[in-house]
Design an enzyme around this catalytic site. Sequence first.
Site, PDB file in Angstrom:
ATOM      1  N   HIS A 100      -3.845  -5.277   0.052  1.00 24.66           N
ATOM      2  CA  HIS A 100      -3.402  -5.839   1.370  1.00 24.66           C
ATOM      3  C   HIS A 100      -3.714  -7.506   1.155  1.00 24.66           C
ATOM      4  O   HIS A 100      -4.955  -7.730   1.335  1.00 24.66           O
ATOM      5  CB  HIS A 100      -4.179  -5.284   2.519  1.00 24.66           C
ATOM      6  CG  HIS A 100      -3.846  -3.607   2.830  1.00 24.66           C
ATOM      7  ND1 HIS A 100      -2.732  -3.534   3.567  1.00 24.66           N
ATOM      8  CD2 HIS A 100      -4.382  -2.358   2.290  1.00 24.66           C
ATOM      9  CE1 HIS A 100      -2.687  -1.979   3.324  1.00 24.66           C
ATOM     10  NE2 HIS A 100      -3.562  -1.671   2.999  1.00 24.66           N
TER      11      HIS A 100
ATOM     12  N   CYS B  93       0.744  -1.276   0.121  1.00 24.06           N
ATOM     13  CA  CYS B  93      -0.112  -0.210   0.004  1.00 24.06           C
ATOM     14  C   CYS B  93       0.828   1.207  -0.054  1.00 24.06           C
ATOM     15  O   CYS B  93       1.511   1.695  -1.067  1.00 24.06           O
ATOM     16  CB  CYS B  93      -1.016  -0.082   1.187  1.00 24.06           C
ATOM     17  SG  CYS B  93      -2.275   1.142   1.020  1.00 24.06           S
TER      18      CYS B  93
ATOM     19  N   GLU C 239      -1.752  -9.199   3.170  1.00 24.10           N
ATOM     20  CA  GLU C 239      -1.264  -9.544   4.567  1.00 24.10           C
ATOM     21  C   GLU C 239      -2.373  -9.211   5.693  1.00 24.10           C
ATOM     22  O   GLU C 239      -1.871  -9.742   6.913  1.00 24.10           O
ATOM     23  CB  GLU C 239      -0.007  -8.535   4.869  1.00 24.10           C
ATOM     24  CG  GLU C 239      -0.025  -7.338   5.283  1.00 24.10           C
ATOM     25  CD  GLU C 239      -0.979  -6.318   4.505  1.00 24.10           C
ATOM     26  OE1 GLU C 239      -0.958  -5.228   5.170  1.00 24.10           O
ATOM     27  OE2 GLU C 239      -1.185  -6.656   3.561  1.00 24.10           O
TER      28      GLU C 239
END
Length: 233
Positions: free
Chosen positions: A175, A89, A177
Amino acid sequence: MGTAVALRHLAFEDLGLIEPWLRERGWRIHYHDVGVDELGTLDLAQVDLLVVLGGPIGAEEDARYPYLTEEVRLLRERIDSGRPLLGICLGAQLMARALGAAVRPMGRKEIGFSPLTLTPAARDTPLALIGDQSVLHWHGDQFALPPGVESLAATPVCPHQAFMVGDHAMAWQFHLEVDPARIEQWLIGHTGELTQAGLDLDALRAQAREHRRGLAQALDRVLSDWFARNRLA
């Protein structure tokens, strides 16, 4: 056993699912809180994996957050070294900036879980292993492509969602993660942004529950492939 350092801009935007994945493989993990810890104390030669995490500030807001200038310089040094670097990001935007590309507002927010459209250039990269798994999008800015770099993924509102420099430097606008079990931290921490955007929090909670297992599996596939390419233990 390797050493991973994560540059963190906001406490709850941490390594998420990456952290247990690394710890299960015996990695040492250190967080470096940008704006608090001095970037000049980092010895990149001792860092096997550098991860640059997200945050709500703009990638070009040096006048307000002057440490961004040093962070961009650090990322350019890391990219040039040929050693593993992952930007997520804001981290991806800072990587693009380090390579000479601009980061600008999209004119709208992209927040929520949805799949990526992988480009033909992604076919032989770790990103191909995401497949049709939905990922979390949470941004209002987008990076232009650095010279000589191809876009690896897109969404209808954001044409550049990922890129790589060689096999060692990988940038995700999205994202992969985020731990869906901890989505409430995001809903609390970004309440102003969510209210302004008029988003349904219960819908985001339901999406997080739906994609929890798939995200972990996709992350495992992508990181396993990337680590193998970079000979990371």
